[in-house]
Structure formats: C-alpha cells, structure tokens
Design a protein around this motif. Structure first.
Motif, PDB file in Angstrom:
ATOM      1  N   MET A 118      45.315  99.690  40.044  1.00 35.80           N
ATOM      2  CA  MET A 118      43.923  99.275  39.950  1.00 35.80           C
ATOM      3  C   MET A 118      43.475  98.633  41.260  1.00 35.80           C
ATOM      4  O   MET A 118      44.177  97.786  41.803  1.00 35.80           O
ATOM      5  N   ASP A 119      42.321  99.054  41.743  1.00 31.09           N
ATOM      6  CA  ASP A 119      41.766  98.493  42.964  1.00 31.09           C
ATOM      7  C   ASP A 119      40.929  97.266  42.596  1.00 31.09           C
ATOM      8  O   ASP A 119      39.763  97.375  42.195  1.00 31.09           O
ATOM      9  N   LYS A 120      41.536  96.092  42.708  1.00 31.01           N
ATOM     10  CA  LYS A 120      40.879  94.866  42.265  1.00 31.01           C
ATOM     11  C   LYS A 120      39.608  94.568  43.047  1.00 31.01           C
ATOM     12  O   LYS A 120      38.651  94.001  42.509  1.00 31.01           O
ATOM     13  N   SER A 121      39.582  94.939  44.325  1.00 28.51           N
ATOM     14  CA  SER A 121      38.422  94.587  45.147  1.00 28.51           C
ATOM     15  C   SER A 121      37.149  95.266  44.642  1.00 28.51           C
ATOM     16  O   SER A 121      36.055  94.687  44.734  1.00 28.51           O
ATOM     17  N   SER A 122      37.268  96.481  44.089  1.00 27.66           N
ATOM     18  CA  SER A 122      36.090  97.172  43.556  1.00 27.66           C
ATOM     19  C   SER A 122      35.527  96.415  42.362  1.00 27.66           C
ATOM     20  O   SER A 122      34.308  96.192  42.263  1.00 27.66           O
ATOM     21  N   PHE A 123      36.401  96.003  41.459  1.00 28.00           N
ATOM     22  CA  PHE A 123      35.952  95.269  40.278  1.00 28.00           C
ATOM     23  C   PHE A 123      35.388  93.899  40.663  1.00 28.00           C
ATOM     24  O   PHE A 123      34.368  93.463  40.122  1.00 28.00           O
ATOM     25  N   ILE A 124      36.054  93.231  41.595  1.00 32.47           N
ATOM     26  CA  ILE A 124      35.579  91.918  42.033  1.00 32.47           C
ATOM     27  C   ILE A 124      34.207  92.035  42.694  1.00 32.47           C
ATOM     28  O   ILE A 124      33.303  91.228  42.450  1.00 32.47           O
ATOM     29  N   GLY A 125      34.033  93.054  43.529  1.00 34.07           N
ATOM     30  CA  GLY A 125      32.762  93.244  44.198  1.00 34.07           C
ATOM     31  C   GLY A 125      31.622  93.500  43.226  1.00 34.07           C
ATOM     32  O   GLY A 125      30.527  92.930  43.357  1.00 34.07           O
ATOM     33  N   ILE A 126      31.867  94.367  42.231  1.00 26.77           N
ATOM     34  CA  ILE A 126      30.830  94.649  41.229  1.00 26.77           C
ATOM     35  C   ILE A 126      30.508  93.388  40.429  1.00 26.77           C
ATOM     36  O   ILE A 126      29.338  93.098  40.142  1.00 26.77           O
ATOM     37  N   PHE A 127      31.547  92.632  40.087  1.00 20.57           N
ATOM     38  CA  PHE A 127      31.337  91.393  39.323  1.00 20.57           C
ATOM     39  C   PHE A 127      30.445  90.415  40.092  1.00 20.57           C
ATOM     40  O   PHE A 127      29.478  89.879  39.548  1.00 20.57           O
ATOM     41  N   PHE A 128      30.758  90.200  41.363  1.00 21.43           N
ATOM     42  CA  PHE A 128      29.948  89.279  42.159  1.00 21.43           C
ATOM     43  C   PHE A 128      28.550  89.833  42.404  1.00 21.43           C
ATOM     44  O   PHE A 128      27.579  89.080  42.506  1.00 21.43           O
ATOM     45  N   GLY A 129      28.430  91.156  42.503  1.00 23.28           N
ATOM     46  CA  GLY A 129      27.113  91.755  42.670  1.00 23.28           C
ATOM     47  C   GLY A 129      26.223  91.493  41.470  1.00 23.28           C
ATOM     48  O   GLY A 129      25.049  91.127  41.613  1.00 23.28           O
ATOM     49  N   ILE A 130      26.797  91.678  40.272  1.00 25.11           N
ATOM     50  CA  ILE A 130      26.032  91.413  39.045  1.00 25.11           C
ATOM     51  C   ILE A 130      25.713  89.927  38.925  1.00 25.11           C
ATOM     52  O   ILE A 130      24.594  89.542  38.549  1.00 25.11           O
ATOM     53  N   CYS A 131      26.686  89.079  39.254  1.00 27.12           N
ATOM     54  CA  CYS A 131      26.456  87.625  39.205  1.00 27.12           C
ATOM     55  C   CYS A 131      25.329  87.220  40.149  1.00 27.12           C
ATOM     56  O   CYS A 131      24.497  86.359  39.809  1.00 27.12           O
ATOM     57  N   THR A 132      25.290  87.823  41.340  1.00 28.41           N
ATOM     58  CA  THR A 132      24.237  87.511  42.300  1.00 28.41           C
ATOM     59  C   THR A 132      22.869  87.854  41.729  1.00 28.41           C
ATOM     60  O   THR A 132      21.908  87.065  41.852  1.00 28.41           O
ATOM     61  N   LEU A 133      22.766  89.026  41.105  1.00 27.80           N
ATOM     62  CA  LEU A 133      21.490  89.443  40.512  1.00 27.80           C
ATOM     63  C   LEU A 133      21.080  88.509  39.378  1.00 27.80           C
ATOM     64  O   LEU A 133      19.939  88.032  39.332  1.00 27.80           O
TER      65      LEU A 133
END
Length: 251
Positions: A1-16
C-alpha cells in the motif's frame, strides 16, 4: 500500500472541510448532485473523447499503481544481487548462473540475465533492453497523461457548472433567499472542479511519473550490472560501479 497517496487525499479533504468551516460555510452545500454530475461525468466524458479506448481500459490498473507499492527489489538489493552473480560468474563460469534464473521474479531482470547467459553481445543487450525501457516509458507516459488531462478539464468544467448555476439563479430574482442559495450552489461546481483537478488528478499524474522514473532507474542499474559481469568485472568493482551510478541518479 502506498501510504503517501492515502495521506495526501486525507489532508486534501481535511483542508477543504476545515477551510469551509473556518469560513462559516455549511458542508451541506458540497452535496450538490448537479455539480457532482457536471464535474465527475463531464471529466470522464472529456477523457473518453481525448484518449483511445485502449488507454481508457488501463485506468483501473493505473489506480492500483497509485495506491500500491511496486513489488520488486530495492536498489540496494539489486546491487547485492549483482555482486553475488559476479562472484559466481568468476568462480564457476557464466553458465553457473542458469540455476539462478528461476529465482528472479522481475521479468526485465530475468531477461537480462538470460541474455547474458546466452552469450549475447553487450551492445545488443543494451540496445534490446533500452528498447524495452522506451516502450514501457511510452505506456507510462500515456497513463500519466490521462490524469494530467483530467486535471486540466476538471476546473474548466467547474466554470461551466458555475455558469449553468447562475443561469438557474437568474430565475429566482424575485426571491432573495433562493437567489443567494442558487448563487452559492453555482460556485460549488467551481470549487469541486478545482479540488478534483489540483488536489487529485494533477498529483495523481505526478505520482505515476515519479514511479515510472524509479522503475526506469532500477532497469538501468540492471543493464549496467549485466554488462559489467559480461566484461569480467570483479564483485567489488560491480558494487562500486552500481553504487556510484545509484548516487548519481539520486543526486
């Protein structure tokens, strides 16, 4: 699993979400079916028009690449493998490596070792394997281009959604409350278009390009290690050569 992809999407949604809450906006405005249809289905429509179906069929595989780590040897393991092969080759001869082929899982690595055992000319091996790399890079580039183009279309479709929303809002000029809600809903399409384009699609394209670069690096190391063994290099020389090559590529 590529953790950075999931982490990036999570922070992107949190930012919005946090951005909207801090601005006093309701998260319910994001649940706008018309805006979602325009952005999501519109982007798919543009991608289908822009690319042949052979490329479109690869999209599920591209998502697997985005959210999983490539199985295979690390750069250090490649160096250690070639050091071992160089030792065996110098001690027992090139044909002694034939028993090692079945242990190799990477098809590119396996082909390089098989060509070496078969006594192919180093220049031929270089040319043949570089042609294979070029073909792979072309496939990877077309995959990244799908997401890159989606990232270009999505914000533009957001503007389209806003225009359609404003047209609908003009029908509510007599009702100030409805007019305000309609205008707010109109700009949700723009918001979603920008979010999908610059937080998802463009970063996805960049991730695919980066993973392709790393795979090409591994394959170049395999080519150089193979040619070094054919040239009769000692295990220490192979290790030093590939280590310097790795450092230069990482610099």
């Amino acid at each position: 699993m590529d953790k950075s992809s999931f982490i990036g999407i999570f922070f992107g949604i949190c930012t919005l979400v946090l951005g909207m809450l801090l601005k006093g906006s309701s998260l319910e405005v994001l649940l706008n079916p018309a805006a979602i249809v325009i952005i999501v289905l519109g982007t798919f429509a543009c991608v289908f028009i822009a690319f042949p179906f052979a490329d479109i069929k690869r999209i599920p595989k591209l998502f697997r690449v985005l959210f999983s780590n490539r199985k295979g040897m690390t750069q250090q393991e490649i160096i250690e493998q070639f050091v071992d092969y160089a030792s065996i080759s110098r001690r027992d001869g090139m044909l002694a490596l034939e028993g090692k082929i079945d242990e190799i899982e990477d098809p590119f690595f396996k082909q390089a070792i098989r060509m070496m055992i078969d006594g192919q000319d180093p220049d031929y091996i270089r040319h043949s394997l570089h042609e294979r790399i070029d073909a792979m890079q072309e496939r990877h580039a077309s995959g990244a281009a799908i997401f890159s183009q989606a990232g270009t279309y999505s914000p533009s479709l957001g503007v389209l959604g806003a225009v359609l929303g404003l047209i609908a809002a003009l029908g509510n000029l007599d009702d100030i409350t409805m007019l305000g809600e309609s205008i707010a809903a109109a700009f949700v399409a723009t918001l979603l278009g920008i979010f999908f384009g610059y937080v998802l699609w463009h970063p996805f394209a960049n991730k695919l390009k980066r993973k392709s670069t790393m795979e090409v690096l591994h394959q170049h190391m395999i080519i150089e290690g193979t040619v070094a063994i054919i040239g009769g290099s000692s295990p220490r020389s192979v290790e030093e050569y590939l280590s310097v090559y790795l450092e230069e590529k990482e610099a």
